[in-house]
Scaffold this active site. Structure first.
Site, PDB file in Angstrom:
ATOM      1  CG  ASP A   1     -20.018  42.669  18.629  1.00 59.26           C
ATOM      2  OD1 ASP A   1     -19.732  42.284  19.780  1.00 59.26           O
ATOM      3  OD2 ASP A   1     -19.185  43.083  17.820  1.00 59.26           O
TER       4      ASP A   1
ATOM      5  CG  HIS B   1     -12.530  41.448  16.180  1.00 60.93           C
ATOM      6  ND1 HIS B   1     -13.140  41.791  17.355  1.00 60.93           N
ATOM      7  CD2 HIS B   1     -11.260  41.969  16.242  1.00 60.93           C
ATOM      8  CE1 HIS B   1     -12.314  42.484  18.111  1.00 60.93           C
ATOM      9  NE2 HIS B   1     -11.167  42.610  17.439  1.00 60.93           N
TER      10      HIS B   1
ATOM     11  CG  HIS C   1     -18.972  46.056  20.700  1.00 63.00           C
ATOM     12  ND1 HIS C   1     -18.339  47.195  21.125  1.00 63.00           N
ATOM     13  CD2 HIS C   1     -18.124  45.050  20.984  1.00 63.00           C
ATOM     14  CE1 HIS C   1     -17.161  46.876  21.639  1.00 63.00           C
ATOM     15  NE2 HIS C   1     -17.001  45.565  21.568  1.00 63.00           N
TER      16      HIS C   1
END
Lengths: 482, 482
Positions: free
Chosen positions: A49, A148, A252
């Site tokens: 990510d 997500h 992330h």
């Protein structure tokens, strides 16, 4: 010619198997004489990510040491022109899961980048996911990590083709328990500092199946636990065929790392995090080798989009590529793309074009499942490159930002109709004539050739016209919040 | 503990051999218990010209395919913090050859970057070259390629330790037969175009020994012929020990490539040129393997300085590093550094610091030759990293531009006292306080930490003070022209 077939599937599916072999023979004839397609291989997709193109040692980072991914790249195929379907999280994952540009099904937006904890929608029921596709061919399907694509029950992985799910439903920086007053405030929490946040600052849930089993997620051990979950699931399903989608929620921001990896990388906390992910990749490679599954399992590593540059030292690097996450410059949408299956995937550097959307077609072909014919699909089958000596059948990349087509690549050339920074307001510029780069010769997009080679723009405009003529955009599903 | 010794040298030099083994045992004890030092290994140094940190596929380039160098890097040690002694040609080569900062012996200048065809001087007679050092230990010493340390007879390689020499004495863009009116005119010949120059535009001689054997050099076949010369020389000296210094004159502009490689790389002519060099590296690796010499030969690949960015598409890429040739930013002086000797050099990614000046010490140690004691030397012995499990003994890098100290790295931190573009007039900026970067965490030198961590500047200033106290600068030997 080598067929790799799981014994159980022969005995239980003899007729189906013969049919698939028949189809395979036809397909094989149509492809190359060098192709050696595995039949129903196990598939493991490892997704990072916000990892940048330049964040692995094999992709040029000087101080992030990723020996397992480097081995995958050296023993397998290292793709250097591998793209995601969008430069931010939700639409990129939608593209991977559906093999379609997210603009077609509304999983992208001009107003909202991604799904948030107060979003009402998720992936539509009539979208076909890779998991559903493989399940129809008898695969066990498991997912670990960040989804997500909608956090309400009807949108969760187990309602979209996955037998099992363990992970967080959206980004690890959401559900903030404090007050974030502005984007400057947000970035200021990360830029130029490695102060670790506490897991309690983010009230992110961990879900197993459709149940919340932990809240807030103890993010320090999340990478480790994801790997352990994936390893256990693979062991439990080693009879195969299986599909494991391991979508790490890091690197992330906020960056979190387990005690074993804190302070191990010269790149600082960001490097610690990437090196823990790399270690997990090694655990999975070791398991596959120990179980004798490596030659009949395809492992793929990539990331959802480029580095989140405004988070400064807490964000990654796109290497020599321009810009990062959120943009349609190369740094936003080109990612490491590593394919590993020793003895089955031919080791080489692949400079042809591939995208995450192509995995849908490739996996469908390998599993013997027909492609959907009732909708526009955006992938191609990469098998002739993975298992043969052919060039990539893909020649085009469409770079959407939200529902707008910002840039298009055809062969070596890329035009930008619109450029915009990943996060700065008022940086949108429309270009007429468009910018033109030869990104094979000029991967950093420095030398605009629009005046010198206008004929290349003309050629690309024909491709754009054809593309637009078939484009039906879906309604914005991200905007419905609160 | 493994000794790799050439049979012939044992029989013919039994007593000397015993002495060397004795010294080696002492040296070994001083080092690590893990070290396995080869004794008098053959050495091949392959040096590129103006190749950037990011110009090999193993260092992150997406469209330059260098499978042989990638194999070297994977089977050997890939150093990611490997530096040259200066950011332009002559002083960088002086540093490699002498193990000393060129500011000490006048082989650098504030007025003139390098030696030109009308230069009067060259490397001083009292400098000790690597070749002289190894020759004193019984090595055969051969050089092929670009010298650039003086083109008059007394300065040529065969008068500075090399038994044999074949190559061009200075850069391949010199002796221009036309008129160059300005730097803009010069760069304009390369920027944004791949129009190949003709060899006749440059009246550069090829010298064998001290005789001109071809003029103008037919540069299209130069990379190929260099490789052939090196291969033949190694074959002729395979009894060993031997030292081959192969200094390619490309990818410095003007770019030239042989017919076999023209148009083969997606990166354009620049990529063709690098891929031809890589092919030559493969020829040498193949030869060493075929002759059974690979385990007793150390092959090293690096380049003289970073990419010449103002030549645009004809210049290379420093990857994620900032700036290029001529500058004391990382892109100017950090280079790929690959060490290969299968079974002898321990394969790994090395993130510690090394420099080309360290080769003098390392080779001297392996050859059993004492280091000079009558002058300041600037290298360290890298053997504990190459053959053991130790960290690099080097912790410091001094970045000189001409005779001025522009920047200093100590550990992870680097200060810039002065910064200046590689070629643009009036870009010199003196920094007080100096800029401060943590280049392990921030390899692109983006986040100045001077205000945040002034104590790191203080620490570095102590190192600088110590360094300056012992610095005696030589007279400028480059300025004497015409």
């Amino acid at each position: 010619m080598k067929h790799i077939i799981n014994k159980e599937s022969i005995s239980s599916n003899l007729i189906l198997g013969a049919l698939i072999l028949g189809l395979f023979t036809i397909s094989y004839t149509l492809h190359s004489q060098d192709s050696q397609l595995p039949v129903k291989p196990n598939i493991v997709v490892i997704f990072a990510d916000d990892l940048g193109y330049g964040d692995l040692s094999s992709y040029g980072h000087p101080t992030i040491n990723t020996p397992n991914l480097d081995r995958m790249a050296y023993e397998g195929q290292k793709w250097t022109n591998f793209y995601v379907g969008a430069a931010v999280c939700t639409p990129s994952r939608a593209a991977l899961m559906t093999g379609r540009l997210p603009v077609r099904n509304g999983l992208t937006s001009s107003k909202v980048g991604v799904f948030f904890p107060d979003s009402h929608n998720g992936i539509p029921a009539n979208e076909i996911t890779i998991a559903e596709q493989l399940k129809s061919a008898g695969y066990a399907t498991g997912m670990v990590g960040k989804w997500h694509l909608g956090h309400k029950e009807e949108y969760l992985p187990t309602n979209h083709g996955f037998d099992d799910y363990y992970g967080i439903p959206y980004s690890n920086d959401m559900d903030h328990t404090g007050k974030i007053t502005s984007m400057e405030d947000y970035f200021g929490r990360y830029t130029d500092t490695y102060e670790e946040r506490t897991p309690e600052e983010f009230n992110v849930p961990i879900i197993r199946g459709t149940e919340v089993v932990e809240r807030p997620a103890q993010q320090n051990t999340l990478t480790k636990r994801y790997t352990e979950e994936a390893v256990k699931w693979i062991k439990d399903h080693k009879e195969g065929p299986f599909f494991m989608y391991l979508a790490h929620s890091l690197p992330h921001v906020p960056l979190f790392v387990s005690d074993e990896f804190r302070g191990t990388s010269k790149r600082g906390l960001y490097g610690d995090v990437v090196e823990e992910i790399d270690y997990g990749v090694g655990q999975i490679m070791n398991l596959l080798e120990a179980e004798g599954l490596d030659k009949n399992t395809i492992v793929i590593f990539t990331s959802d989009n480029g580095p989140w540059l405004p988070t400064g030292i807490s964000g990654g690097s796109a290497g020599l590529l321009r810009e990062g996450k959120g943009t349609t410059w190369e740094g936003g949408m080109r990612e490491p793309g590593i394919f590993w299956s020793p003895g089955t995937i031919k080791p080489k550097l692949v400079t042809g074009i591939g995208t995450t959307m192509d995995l849908f077609n490739t996996f469908s072909n390998l599993a013997g499942v027909p492609m959907p014919t009732d909708r526009e699909m955006d992938g191609v089958d990469l098998s002739p490159v993975l298992f043969g000596n052919e060039e990539s059948p893909r020649n085009e990349v469409f770079y959407y930002r939200g529902p707008e087509l910002y840039a298009v690549r055809v062969g070596a050339y890329k035009v930008h109709f619109i450029t915009e920074a990943g996060y700065k307001p008022n940086t949108r510029v429309e270009h007429d004539p468009p910018l033109l780069f030869n990104i094979e010769e000029d991967p950093s997009e420095q030398y605009d050739l629009a005046k010198k080679q206008p004929e290349e723009i003309t050629k690309i405009m024909k491709v754009v016209k054809q593309h637009n003529s078939k484009m039906v955009k879906g309604p914005d599903l991200l905007i419905d919040r609160g």
